[in-house]
Design an enzyme around this catalytic site. Structure first.
Site, PDB file in Angstrom:
ATOM      1  N   ILE A 156      23.104  43.438 -21.104  1.00 59.32           N
ATOM      2  CA  ILE A 156      22.502  43.032 -22.375  1.00 59.32           C
ATOM      3  C   ILE A 156      21.956  41.608 -22.263  1.00 59.32           C
ATOM      4  O   ILE A 156      20.840  41.326 -22.702  1.00 59.32           O
ATOM      5  CB  ILE A 156      23.508  43.188 -23.533  1.00 59.32           C
ATOM      6  N   VAL A 207      18.690  41.633 -20.292  1.00 64.83           N
ATOM      7  CA  VAL A 207      17.548  42.116 -21.061  1.00 64.83           C
ATOM      8  C   VAL A 207      17.167  41.116 -22.153  1.00 64.83           C
ATOM      9  O   VAL A 207      15.980  40.874 -22.386  1.00 64.83           O
ATOM     10  CB  VAL A 207      17.838  43.511 -21.658  1.00 64.83           C
ATOM     11  N   GLU A 208      18.147  40.538 -22.798  1.00 60.32           N
ATOM     12  CA  GLU A 208      17.867  39.623 -23.910  1.00 60.32           C
ATOM     13  C   GLU A 208      17.200  38.322 -23.457  1.00 60.32           C
ATOM     14  O   GLU A 208      16.202  37.914 -24.032  1.00 60.32           O
ATOM     15  CB  GLU A 208      19.149  39.307 -24.689  1.00 60.32           C
ATOM     16  N   THR A 209      17.783  37.648 -22.448  1.00 60.40           N
ATOM     17  CA  THR A 209      17.286  36.312 -22.094  1.00 60.40           C
ATOM     18  C   THR A 209      17.219  36.041 -20.594  1.00 60.40           C
ATOM     19  O   THR A 209      16.897  34.920 -20.201  1.00 60.40           O
ATOM     20  CB  THR A 209      18.191  35.223 -22.710  1.00 60.40           C
TER      21      THR A 209
END
Length: 187
Positions: A57, A60-62
């Site tokens: 996660i 994908v996020e940052t």
């Protein structure tokens, strides 16, 4: 003749480098690094969440870059919305922290994000794919899709997710999860 010798030397160096790269046991970790392992491991263990899921996660996020703020206002390495961060601090009975800390302090952000993943996992009756979708689209939307039969909560039917962004998000998180679990023996 001299240029031919240079090309041979360069070719030999390239082959040596590639051989060394492929012969090392964990060369793929260079392409798929996991940063902040200690923080992820600590909070994933405490909240009983798969650390590879947390890392996926974050990727994908940052892409493990702290201090980010999205156009929609999501904060930090796990891109938590301010209302979600405040709610998570209250519900998890965590020490109150400023939104600036949530944005810039990796440990605080990972703790809140991991707690939130656990909460979503419970709300989605233990379905990790639905929890990933809820992390992106919100639990209300995902519960609505599941109750109306729009989506069955499975990865095989991820194309039934009405939001294109969420469809793509789930696919990317699962892609990185599969990469991490195949590359790293343990976390």
């Amino acid at each position: 003749m001299r240029w031919l010798r240079k090309k041979r030397v360069l070719l030999l160096l390239l082959i040596s480098f590639l051989s060394l790269l492929f012969l090392t046991s964990n060369w793929m970790s260079l392409l798929y690094p996991i940063h902040y392992k200690d923080e992820i491991r600590k909070h994933a263990s405490y909240y009983d969440v798969d650390p590879f899921l947390v890392a996926s996660i974050i990727r994908v996020e940052t892409n493990f870059k702290p201090g980010k703020e999205s156009k929609k206002g999501a904060l930090g390495i796990m891109q938590l919305m301010p209302d979600t961060a405040n709610w998570a601090m209250e519900m998890a009975k965590l020490p109150a922290s400023s939104l600036d800390n949530v944005k810039h302090e990796v440990d605080v952000n990972i703790q809140l994000g991991t707690w939130y993943i656990r909460n979503l996992y419970q709300q989605m009756d233990g379905n990790p794919i639905a929890a990933i979708a809820a992390y992106n689209a919100g639990p209300g939307n995902v519960k609505n899709w599941l109750s109306k039969g729009t989506w069955d909560g499975s990865y095989e039917n991820v194309k039934s997710i009405p939001f294109g962004e969420t469809r793509h998000y789930v696919q990317r998180v699962i892609y990185y999860y599969n990469q991490y679990t195949s590359i790293y023996d343990e976390f």
